[in-house]
Scaffold this active site. Sequence first.
Site, mmCIF file in Angstrom:
data_model
loop_
_atom_site.group_PDB
_atom_site.id
_atom_site.type_symbol
_atom_site.label_atom_id
_atom_site.label_comp_id
_atom_site.label_asym_id
_atom_site.label_seq_id
_atom_site.Cartn_x
_atom_site.Cartn_y
_atom_site.Cartn_z
ATOM 1 N N SER A 48 -61.906 28.001 139.895
ATOM 2 C CA SER A 48 -61.098 27.097 139.074
ATOM 3 C C SER A 48 -60.665 27.785 137.773
ATOM 4 O O SER A 48 -60.134 28.895 137.799
ATOM 5 C CB SER A 48 -61.901 25.821 138.810
ATOM 6 O OG SER A 48 -61.067 24.780 138.386
ATOM 7 N N ASP A 98 -57.531 21.822 148.897
ATOM 8 C CA ASP A 98 -57.498 21.703 147.440
ATOM 9 C C ASP A 98 -56.122 21.240 146.979
ATOM 10 O O ASP A 98 -55.103 21.571 147.589
ATOM 11 C CB ASP A 98 -57.824 23.058 146.810
ATOM 12 C CG ASP A 98 -58.160 22.960 145.330
ATOM 13 O OD1 ASP A 98 -58.244 21.836 144.803
ATOM 14 O OD2 ASP A 98 -58.354 24.017 144.706
ATOM 15 N N HIS A 141 -61.624 22.367 146.989
ATOM 16 C CA HIS A 141 -61.730 23.227 145.807
ATOM 17 C C HIS A 141 -63.021 24.043 145.820
ATOM 18 O O HIS A 141 -63.049 25.174 145.339
ATOM 19 C CB HIS A 141 -61.682 22.330 144.568
ATOM 20 C CG HIS A 141 -61.525 23.055 143.272
ATOM 21 N ND1 HIS A 141 -60.381 23.710 142.914
ATOM 22 C CD2 HIS A 141 -62.387 23.222 142.230
ATOM 23 C CE1 HIS A 141 -60.525 24.242 141.707
ATOM 24 N NE2 HIS A 141 -61.739 23.966 141.272
#
Length: 469
Positions: A171, A381, A440
Amino acid sequence: MEKSLFVVFLHCSVLLSLSFLIPAFHGGSIAEAVRTKDGSEAWGYVEVRPKAHMFWWYYRSPYRSEDPGKPWPVILWLQGGPGASGVGIGNFEEIGPLDTYLKPRNSTWLRKADLLFVDNPVGTGYSFVEEPNLVVKTDYEAAADLTTLLIEVFNRNESLQKSPLYIVAESYGGKYAVTLGLSALRAIQAGKLKLKLGGIALGDSWISPEDFVFSWGPLLKDVSRLDNNGLAKSNSLAEQIKGELDAGKYVEATESWNELEGVITSSSNSVDFYNFLLDSGMDPVSLTASELSRQIAKRRYLRYLNSLRSSTPGGGGDLDSLMNGEIKKKLKIIPDDVQWGGQSDLVFTALEGDFMKPRIDEVDELLARGVNVTVYNGQLDVICSTKGTEAWVEKLKWDGLKSFLSMDRTPIYCGDSKMTKGFTKSYRNFNFYWILGAGHFVPVDQPCVALSMIGSITQSPVQSKFISH
Protein backbone atom coordinates in the site's frame (compact mmCIF):
# COMPACT_ATOMS: atom_id res chain seq x y z
CA MET A 1 16.65 -26.04 16.17
CA GLU A 2 13.81 -28.30 15.07
CA LYS A 3 10.87 -26.49 13.49
CA SER A 4 8.39 -27.69 16.11
CA LEU A 5 10.62 -26.54 18.95
CA PHE A 6 11.09 -23.17 17.27
CA VAL A 7 7.35 -22.63 17.00
CA VAL A 8 6.80 -23.68 20.61
CA PHE A 9 9.53 -21.29 21.69
CA LEU A 10 8.04 -18.39 19.76
CA HIS A 11 4.64 -19.07 21.28
CA CYS A 12 5.98 -19.36 24.80
CA SER A 13 8.34 -16.41 24.49
CA VAL A 14 5.34 -14.12 24.02
CA LEU A 15 4.12 -15.25 27.42
CA LEU A 16 7.49 -15.54 29.19
CA SER A 17 10.33 -13.21 28.20
CA LEU A 18 13.73 -14.83 27.82
CA SER A 19 15.55 -11.67 26.87
CA PHE A 20 18.15 -9.27 28.16
CA LEU A 21 18.74 -5.56 27.54
CA ILE A 22 21.78 -4.27 25.66
CA PRO A 23 22.27 -0.49 25.58
CA ALA A 24 24.29 0.55 22.54
CA PHE A 25 25.70 3.84 21.30
CA HIS A 26 26.37 4.80 17.71
CA GLY A 27 26.97 8.08 15.97
CA GLY A 28 25.76 10.16 18.90
CA SER A 29 22.36 8.50 19.07
CA ILE A 30 21.15 5.83 21.46
CA ALA A 31 19.89 2.45 20.30
CA GLU A 32 18.31 -0.01 22.69
CA ALA A 33 18.35 -3.63 21.58
CA VAL A 34 16.87 -6.70 23.21
CA ARG A 35 17.41 -10.24 22.02
CA THR A 36 16.25 -13.65 23.04
CA LYS A 37 18.91 -15.93 24.49
CA ASP A 38 18.93 -18.19 21.44
CA GLY A 39 19.15 -15.25 19.04
CA SER A 40 15.90 -16.09 17.25
CA GLU A 41 14.47 -12.62 17.88
CA ALA A 42 15.76 -9.12 18.54
CA TRP A 43 13.98 -5.80 18.87
CA GLY A 44 14.64 -2.26 19.96
CA TYR A 45 14.36 1.47 19.52
CA VAL A 46 16.53 3.76 17.45
CA GLU A 47 16.42 7.46 18.16
CA VAL A 48 16.48 8.48 14.50
CA ARG A 49 16.39 12.15 15.40
CA PRO A 50 16.40 13.85 18.80
CA LYS A 51 13.12 12.90 20.53
CA ALA A 52 11.96 10.77 17.55
CA HIS A 53 12.03 7.04 18.34
CA MET A 54 11.54 4.24 15.82
CA PHE A 55 10.78 0.65 16.87
CA TRP A 56 12.01 -2.45 15.02
CA TRP A 57 11.58 -6.20 15.49
CA TYR A 58 13.80 -8.82 13.83
CA TYR A 59 13.13 -12.56 13.48
CA ARG A 60 15.91 -14.97 12.53
CA SER A 61 14.54 -17.80 10.40
CA PRO A 62 14.89 -21.36 11.76
CA TYR A 63 15.51 -22.39 8.15
CA ARG A 64 18.43 -19.97 7.78
CA SER A 65 21.50 -21.37 6.04
CA GLU A 66 24.99 -19.94 6.18
CA ASP A 67 26.07 -21.14 2.73
CA PRO A 68 28.15 -18.29 1.24
CA GLY A 69 27.22 -19.54 -2.22
CA LYS A 70 23.53 -19.09 -1.43
CA PRO A 71 23.21 -16.00 0.77
CA TRP A 72 20.22 -16.01 3.11
CA PRO A 73 17.88 -13.04 2.48
CA VAL A 74 16.44 -10.57 4.96
CA ILE A 75 13.07 -8.95 4.26
CA LEU A 76 12.28 -5.48 5.57
CA TRP A 77 8.48 -5.18 5.63
CA LEU A 78 6.97 -1.69 5.30
CA GLN A 79 3.26 -1.17 6.04
CA GLY A 80 1.11 1.54 4.53
CA GLY A 81 -1.59 3.78 5.93
CA PRO A 82 0.13 6.16 6.35
CA GLY A 83 0.09 5.28 10.05
CA ALA A 84 -0.49 1.51 9.90
CA SER A 85 1.88 -0.63 11.99
CA GLY A 86 4.13 -3.19 10.33
CA VAL A 87 5.07 -4.60 13.73
CA GLY A 88 1.39 -5.19 14.38
CA ILE A 89 -0.49 -5.72 11.11
CA GLY A 90 2.25 -7.05 8.83
CA ASN A 91 3.66 -9.25 11.57
CA PHE A 92 0.60 -10.71 13.30
CA GLU A 93 -2.00 -10.37 10.53
CA GLU A 94 0.03 -11.23 7.43
CA ILE A 95 3.50 -12.81 7.33
CA GLY A 96 5.02 -13.15 10.81
CA PRO A 97 5.51 -16.43 12.72
CA LEU A 98 2.38 -16.07 14.87
CA ASP A 99 -1.17 -14.90 14.22
CA THR A 100 -3.18 -12.64 16.50
CA TYR A 101 -4.11 -15.62 18.65
CA LEU A 102 -0.36 -16.34 19.03
CA LYS A 103 -0.82 -19.54 17.05
CA PRO A 104 1.85 -20.63 14.53
CA ARG A 105 1.34 -19.39 10.97
CA ASN A 106 2.19 -22.14 8.47
CA SER A 107 2.64 -19.61 5.67
CA THR A 108 5.04 -17.31 7.54
CA TRP A 109 7.64 -15.76 5.26
CA LEU A 110 10.29 -16.96 7.73
CA ARG A 111 10.23 -20.11 5.61
CA LYS A 112 12.07 -18.10 2.94
CA ALA A 113 13.92 -15.29 4.76
CA ASP A 114 14.63 -13.49 8.00
CA LEU A 115 12.05 -10.80 8.75
CA LEU A 116 12.55 -7.23 9.94
CA PHE A 117 9.43 -5.27 10.86
CA VAL A 118 9.59 -1.52 11.49
CA ASP A 119 6.91 0.81 12.79
CA ASN A 120 7.43 3.50 10.17
CA PRO A 121 7.26 6.48 10.15
CA VAL A 122 7.75 7.72 13.69
CA GLY A 123 4.37 8.05 15.41
CA THR A 124 3.23 4.69 14.00
CA GLY A 125 2.62 1.62 16.19
CA TYR A 126 5.19 1.55 19.00
CA SER A 127 7.30 4.26 17.35
CA PHE A 128 6.74 7.64 18.92
CA VAL A 129 7.76 11.27 19.02
CA GLU A 130 8.15 13.33 22.16
CA GLU A 131 6.83 16.42 20.39
CA PRO A 132 4.01 16.33 17.78
CA ASN A 133 5.89 18.50 15.28
CA LEU A 134 8.58 15.81 14.92
CA VAL A 135 6.46 13.50 12.74
CA VAL A 136 7.59 13.40 9.11
CA LYS A 137 5.94 15.51 6.44
CA THR A 138 7.35 13.83 3.32
CA ASP A 139 8.23 10.37 2.06
CA TYR A 140 11.85 11.47 1.84
CA GLU A 141 11.92 12.49 5.49
CA ALA A 142 10.57 9.02 6.30
CA ALA A 143 13.32 7.50 4.13
CA ALA A 144 16.00 9.47 5.99
CA ASP A 145 14.74 8.13 9.33
CA LEU A 146 14.61 4.57 7.98
CA THR A 147 18.15 4.89 6.63
CA THR A 148 19.33 5.96 10.08
CA LEU A 149 17.62 2.89 11.53
CA LEU A 150 19.28 0.59 8.99
CA ILE A 151 22.67 2.06 9.83
CA GLU A 152 22.06 1.33 13.51
CA VAL A 153 20.83 -2.23 12.94
CA PHE A 154 23.10 -3.43 10.12
CA ASN A 155 26.39 -1.66 10.78
CA ARG A 156 26.83 -3.44 14.12
CA ASN A 157 25.86 -6.91 12.83
CA GLU A 158 28.30 -8.63 10.45
CA SER A 159 25.95 -11.57 9.93
CA LEU A 160 23.21 -9.29 8.60
CA GLN A 161 25.70 -7.52 6.35
CA LYS A 162 26.29 -10.78 4.50
CA SER A 163 22.58 -11.13 3.72
CA PRO A 164 20.91 -9.28 0.85
CA LEU A 165 18.15 -6.97 2.09
CA TYR A 166 14.85 -6.97 0.23
CA ILE A 167 12.51 -4.08 0.95
CA VAL A 168 8.94 -5.39 0.63
CA ALA A 169 6.10 -2.93 0.91
CA GLU A 170 2.34 -2.87 0.93
CA SER A 171 0.00 0.00 0.00
CA TYR A 172 1.42 3.43 0.96
CA GLY A 173 4.50 1.53 2.09
CA GLY A 174 5.47 1.34 -1.58
CA LYS A 175 6.22 5.07 -1.55
CA TYR A 176 8.37 4.59 1.53
CA ALA A 177 10.13 1.66 -0.15
CA VAL A 178 11.25 3.45 -3.31
CA THR A 179 12.41 6.57 -1.47
CA LEU A 180 14.21 4.39 1.09
CA GLY A 181 15.81 2.36 -1.70
CA LEU A 182 17.39 5.49 -3.19
CA SER A 183 18.38 6.86 0.23
CA ALA A 184 19.97 3.55 1.21
CA LEU A 185 21.92 3.37 -2.06
CA ARG A 186 23.35 6.82 -1.42
CA ALA A 187 24.31 5.83 2.13
CA ILE A 188 25.93 2.61 0.89
CA GLN A 189 27.92 4.46 -1.76
CA ALA A 190 29.03 7.02 0.83
CA GLY A 191 30.28 4.25 3.10
CA LYS A 192 27.77 5.10 5.82
CA LEU A 193 25.61 1.97 5.51
CA LYS A 194 26.92 -1.60 5.40
CA LEU A 195 24.39 -3.76 3.62
CA LYS A 196 23.63 -5.38 0.28
CA LEU A 197 20.42 -4.17 -1.33
CA GLY A 198 18.92 -7.25 -2.97
CA GLY A 199 15.82 -5.61 -4.40
CA ILE A 200 12.47 -3.93 -3.80
CA ALA A 201 9.00 -5.47 -4.02
CA LEU A 202 5.92 -3.27 -4.31
CA GLY A 203 2.75 -5.04 -3.26
CA ASP A 204 -0.49 -3.25 -4.17
CA SER A 205 1.43 -0.02 -3.74
CA TRP A 206 0.21 3.59 -3.90
CA ILE A 207 2.89 4.65 -6.42
CA SER A 208 0.70 6.82 -8.66
CA PRO A 209 -2.45 8.16 -6.95
CA GLU A 210 -3.66 9.80 -10.17
CA ASP A 211 -3.68 6.50 -12.06
CA PHE A 212 -5.50 4.76 -9.22
CA VAL A 213 -8.32 7.29 -8.85
CA PHE A 214 -8.92 7.14 -12.62
CA SER A 215 -9.09 3.34 -12.42
CA TRP A 216 -11.73 3.12 -9.69
CA GLY A 217 -14.81 4.11 -11.67
CA PRO A 218 -14.18 1.94 -14.77
CA LEU A 219 -13.12 -1.06 -12.68
CA LEU A 220 -16.16 -0.95 -10.41
CA LYS A 221 -18.47 -0.36 -13.38
CA ASP A 222 -17.03 -3.44 -15.11
CA VAL A 223 -17.67 -5.62 -12.04
CA SER A 224 -21.20 -4.16 -11.54
CA ARG A 225 -20.53 -2.26 -8.31
CA LEU A 226 -21.17 1.08 -10.06
CA ASP A 227 -23.73 2.04 -12.67
CA ASN A 228 -23.29 4.75 -15.30
CA ASN A 229 -24.34 7.46 -12.85
CA GLY A 230 -21.75 6.34 -10.30
CA LEU A 231 -19.13 6.08 -13.06
CA ALA A 232 -19.83 9.64 -14.22
CA LYS A 233 -19.50 11.01 -10.67
CA SER A 234 -16.29 9.07 -10.11
CA ASN A 235 -14.69 10.20 -13.37
CA SER A 236 -15.66 13.81 -12.72
CA LEU A 237 -13.91 13.83 -9.36
CA ALA A 238 -10.90 12.01 -10.83
CA GLU A 239 -10.58 14.82 -13.39
CA GLN A 240 -10.79 17.36 -10.57
CA ILE A 241 -8.00 15.55 -8.73
CA LYS A 242 -5.85 15.52 -11.88
CA GLY A 243 -6.29 19.27 -12.23
CA GLU A 244 -5.27 19.83 -8.63
CA LEU A 245 -2.22 17.61 -9.02
CA ASP A 246 -1.19 19.38 -12.22
CA ALA A 247 -1.47 22.70 -10.35
CA GLY A 248 0.61 21.40 -7.45
CA LYS A 249 -2.34 21.63 -5.06
CA TYR A 250 -1.52 18.40 -3.24
CA VAL A 251 -3.44 19.04 -0.03
CA GLU A 252 -6.53 19.93 -2.06
CA ALA A 253 -6.03 16.76 -4.09
CA THR A 254 -6.01 14.74 -0.86
CA GLU A 255 -9.28 16.42 0.14
CA SER A 256 -10.82 15.56 -3.24
CA TRP A 257 -9.53 11.97 -2.98
CA ASN A 258 -11.35 11.67 0.33
CA GLU A 259 -14.50 13.05 -1.31
CA LEU A 260 -14.16 10.56 -4.18
CA GLU A 261 -14.00 7.63 -1.78
CA GLY A 262 -17.20 8.91 -0.22
CA VAL A 263 -18.95 9.12 -3.61
CA ILE A 264 -17.89 5.59 -4.52
CA THR A 265 -18.97 4.30 -1.13
CA SER A 266 -22.46 5.76 -1.52
CA SER A 267 -22.81 4.79 -5.20
CA SER A 268 -21.66 1.19 -4.67
CA ASN A 269 -23.51 0.48 -1.42
CA SER A 270 -20.21 0.51 0.48
CA VAL A 271 -17.87 -1.62 -1.62
CA ASP A 272 -14.76 -2.69 0.27
CA PHE A 273 -11.90 -0.68 -1.22
CA TYR A 274 -9.57 -3.59 -0.57
CA ASN A 275 -11.70 -6.33 -2.14
CA PHE A 276 -14.48 -5.50 -4.59
CA LEU A 277 -16.24 -8.80 -3.91
CA LEU A 278 -16.98 -7.62 -0.37
CA ASP A 279 -18.83 -4.81 1.36
CA SER A 280 -16.83 -2.50 3.58
CA GLY A 281 -16.13 -4.01 6.99
CA MET A 282 -16.44 -7.65 5.89
CA ASP A 283 -12.66 -8.15 5.58
CA PRO A 284 -11.17 -7.93 9.09
CA VAL A 285 -7.69 -6.99 7.88
CA SER A 286 -8.71 -4.19 5.56
CA LEU A 287 -9.13 -0.57 6.44
CA THR A 288 -9.95 2.18 4.00
CA ALA A 289 -7.05 4.60 3.93
CA SER A 290 -9.42 7.56 4.06
CA GLU A 291 -10.37 6.41 7.55
CA LEU A 292 -7.01 7.84 8.60
CA SER A 293 -7.58 11.20 6.97
CA ARG A 294 -9.99 12.95 9.31
CA GLN A 295 -10.44 13.03 13.06
CA ILE A 296 -13.70 11.05 13.07
CA ALA A 297 -12.29 8.63 10.53
CA LYS A 298 -9.11 8.18 12.56
CA ARG A 299 -11.13 7.13 15.56
CA ARG A 300 -13.01 4.69 13.31
CA TYR A 301 -9.64 3.26 12.24
CA LEU A 302 -8.51 2.63 15.80
CA ARG A 303 -11.88 1.11 16.71
CA TYR A 304 -11.67 -1.04 13.59
CA LEU A 305 -8.28 -2.46 14.55
CA ASN A 306 -9.67 -3.10 18.01
CA SER A 307 -12.56 -5.11 16.56
CA LEU A 308 -10.54 -7.56 14.46
CA ARG A 309 -11.79 -11.11 14.96
CA SER A 310 -11.21 -14.52 13.42
CA SER A 311 -14.86 -15.02 12.51
CA THR A 312 -13.98 -13.84 9.00
CA PRO A 313 -11.13 -15.51 7.03
CA GLY A 314 -7.81 -13.81 7.66
CA GLY A 315 -8.82 -12.39 11.02
CA GLY A 316 -7.61 -13.14 14.49
CA GLY A 317 -7.71 -11.93 18.03
CA ASP A 318 -8.07 -8.37 19.23
CA LEU A 319 -4.96 -6.79 17.72
CA ASP A 320 -5.10 -3.56 19.71
CA SER A 321 -5.45 -5.42 23.02
CA LEU A 322 -2.73 -7.89 22.01
CA MET A 323 -0.21 -5.16 21.13
CA ASN A 324 -0.96 -3.11 24.23
CA GLY A 325 -1.14 -6.19 26.45
CA GLU A 326 0.74 -9.48 25.93
CA ILE A 327 3.19 -8.15 23.34
CA LYS A 328 4.01 -4.96 25.22
CA LYS A 329 4.78 -7.07 28.31
CA LYS A 330 7.00 -9.41 26.29
CA LEU A 331 8.96 -6.58 24.69
CA LYS A 332 9.60 -4.84 28.05
CA ILE A 333 11.14 -1.70 26.54
CA ILE A 334 7.95 0.06 25.36
CA PRO A 335 7.56 3.13 27.59
CA ASP A 336 4.57 2.95 29.92
CA ASP A 337 3.00 6.07 28.42
CA VAL A 338 3.32 4.78 24.82
CA GLN A 339 0.23 3.04 23.48
CA TRP A 340 0.54 1.03 20.27
CA GLY A 341 -1.11 3.20 17.60
CA GLY A 342 -1.60 6.06 20.03
CA GLN A 343 -0.04 8.64 17.70
CA SER A 344 -1.47 7.29 14.42
CA ASP A 345 -3.70 10.33 14.09
CA LEU A 346 -0.61 12.54 13.74
CA VAL A 347 0.95 10.58 10.91
CA PHE A 348 -1.56 10.93 8.08
CA THR A 349 -2.22 14.61 8.77
CA ALA A 350 1.49 15.41 8.61
CA LEU A 351 1.83 13.60 5.25
CA GLU A 352 -1.29 15.18 3.75
CA GLY A 353 0.78 17.30 1.38
CA ASP A 354 2.78 14.30 0.12
CA PHE A 355 0.01 11.71 0.06
CA MET A 356 -1.07 12.29 -3.57
CA LYS A 357 2.42 12.80 -5.03
CA PRO A 358 3.52 10.06 -7.46
CA ARG A 359 6.75 8.11 -7.06
CA ILE A 360 7.07 6.78 -10.63
CA ASP A 361 10.33 8.66 -11.18
CA GLU A 362 11.83 6.94 -8.15
CA VAL A 363 10.94 3.53 -9.58
CA ASP A 364 12.58 4.58 -12.84
CA GLU A 365 15.75 5.65 -11.04
CA LEU A 366 15.95 2.36 -9.16
CA LEU A 367 15.60 0.43 -12.41
CA ALA A 368 18.23 2.59 -14.10
CA ARG A 369 20.61 1.87 -11.21
CA GLY A 370 20.15 -1.85 -11.80
CA VAL A 371 18.08 -2.54 -8.66
CA ASN A 372 15.72 -5.51 -8.96
CA VAL A 373 12.17 -4.17 -8.77
CA THR A 374 9.13 -6.43 -8.44
CA VAL A 375 5.50 -5.35 -8.59
CA TYR A 376 2.76 -7.68 -7.37
CA ASN A 377 -0.95 -6.96 -7.28
CA GLY A 378 -4.11 -8.63 -6.07
CA GLN A 379 -6.83 -9.06 -8.69
CA LEU A 380 -9.66 -7.92 -6.38
CA ASP A 381 -8.03 -4.78 -4.97
CA VAL A 382 -9.67 -1.44 -5.65
CA ILE A 383 -7.65 1.23 -3.88
CA CYS A 384 -4.37 0.10 -5.50
CA SER A 385 -6.02 -1.71 -8.38
CA THR A 386 -4.18 -3.78 -10.94
CA LYS A 387 -5.68 -1.55 -13.63
CA GLY A 388 -4.10 1.51 -11.99
CA THR A 389 -0.82 -0.29 -11.40
CA GLU A 390 -0.55 -1.29 -15.06
CA ALA A 391 -1.24 2.33 -16.01
CA TRP A 392 1.66 3.73 -14.00
CA VAL A 393 4.01 0.95 -15.12
CA GLU A 394 3.34 1.97 -18.72
CA LYS A 395 4.53 5.50 -17.83
CA LEU A 396 8.01 4.29 -16.87
CA LYS A 397 10.90 5.71 -18.89
CA TRP A 398 12.94 2.55 -18.24
CA ASP A 399 14.64 1.42 -21.44
CA GLY A 400 13.40 -2.16 -21.04
CA LEU A 401 9.71 -1.24 -20.83
CA LYS A 402 8.84 -1.88 -24.49
CA SER A 403 10.37 -5.35 -24.38
CA PHE A 404 8.66 -6.11 -21.08
CA LEU A 405 5.22 -5.08 -22.37
CA SER A 406 5.62 -7.19 -25.52
CA MET A 407 6.29 -10.38 -23.56
CA ASP A 408 3.68 -13.04 -22.84
CA ARG A 409 2.84 -13.91 -19.24
CA THR A 410 3.54 -17.25 -17.57
CA PRO A 411 0.76 -18.86 -15.52
CA ILE A 412 1.24 -19.61 -11.82
CA TYR A 413 -0.04 -22.70 -10.01
CA CYS A 414 0.17 -23.62 -6.35
CA GLY A 415 1.04 -27.01 -4.90
CA ASP A 416 -0.73 -29.85 -6.70
CA SER A 417 -3.63 -27.67 -7.83
CA LYS A 418 -4.13 -27.30 -11.58
CA MET A 419 -6.16 -24.13 -11.11
CA THR A 420 -4.49 -20.95 -12.36
CA LYS A 421 -3.49 -18.80 -9.36
CA GLY A 422 -1.91 -15.94 -11.23
CA PHE A 423 0.50 -14.83 -13.92
CA THR A 424 4.00 -13.44 -14.00
CA LYS A 425 6.58 -12.08 -16.38
CA SER A 426 10.06 -10.67 -16.01
CA TYR A 427 12.48 -8.73 -18.14
CA ARG A 428 15.97 -7.88 -16.91
CA ASN A 429 15.56 -6.35 -13.44
CA PHE A 430 11.77 -5.79 -13.53
CA ASN A 431 9.19 -8.39 -12.52
CA PHE A 432 5.38 -8.31 -12.32
CA TYR A 433 3.02 -10.75 -10.60
CA TRP A 434 -0.75 -10.78 -11.17
CA ILE A 435 -2.26 -12.66 -8.18
CA LEU A 436 -5.75 -14.04 -8.82
CA GLY A 437 -8.31 -14.29 -6.03
CA ALA A 438 -6.47 -11.79 -3.84
CA GLY A 439 -7.45 -8.34 -2.69
CA HIS A 440 -5.18 -5.69 -1.23
CA PHE A 441 -3.64 -8.09 1.31
CA VAL A 442 -2.05 -10.71 -0.96
CA PRO A 443 -0.30 -12.73 1.80
CA VAL A 444 -3.64 -13.08 3.62
CA ASP A 445 -5.81 -13.97 0.62
CA GLN A 446 -3.30 -16.18 -1.24
CA PRO A 447 -0.69 -17.32 1.30
CA CYS A 448 0.56 -20.26 -0.77
CA VAL A 449 1.26 -18.17 -3.86
CA ALA A 450 2.65 -15.28 -1.83
CA LEU A 451 5.10 -17.52 0.01
CA SER A 452 6.42 -19.09 -3.17
CA MET A 453 6.54 -15.70 -4.89
CA ILE A 454 8.63 -14.15 -2.14
CA GLY A 455 10.98 -17.13 -2.32
CA SER A 456 11.51 -16.41 -6.01
CA ILE A 457 11.90 -12.65 -5.49
CA THR A 458 14.52 -13.08 -2.77
CA GLN A 459 16.22 -16.05 -4.46
CA SER A 460 15.83 -17.89 -1.16
CA PRO A 461 17.91 -21.09 -0.84
CA VAL A 462 14.72 -22.77 0.41
CA GLN A 463 12.53 -23.23 -2.63
CA SER A 464 9.34 -25.23 -3.11
CA LYS A 465 7.03 -26.50 -5.81
CA PHE A 466 4.34 -23.92 -5.03
CA ILE A 467 4.87 -22.11 -8.31
CA SER A 468 5.29 -24.05 -11.53
CA HIS A 469 5.78 -22.43 -14.90
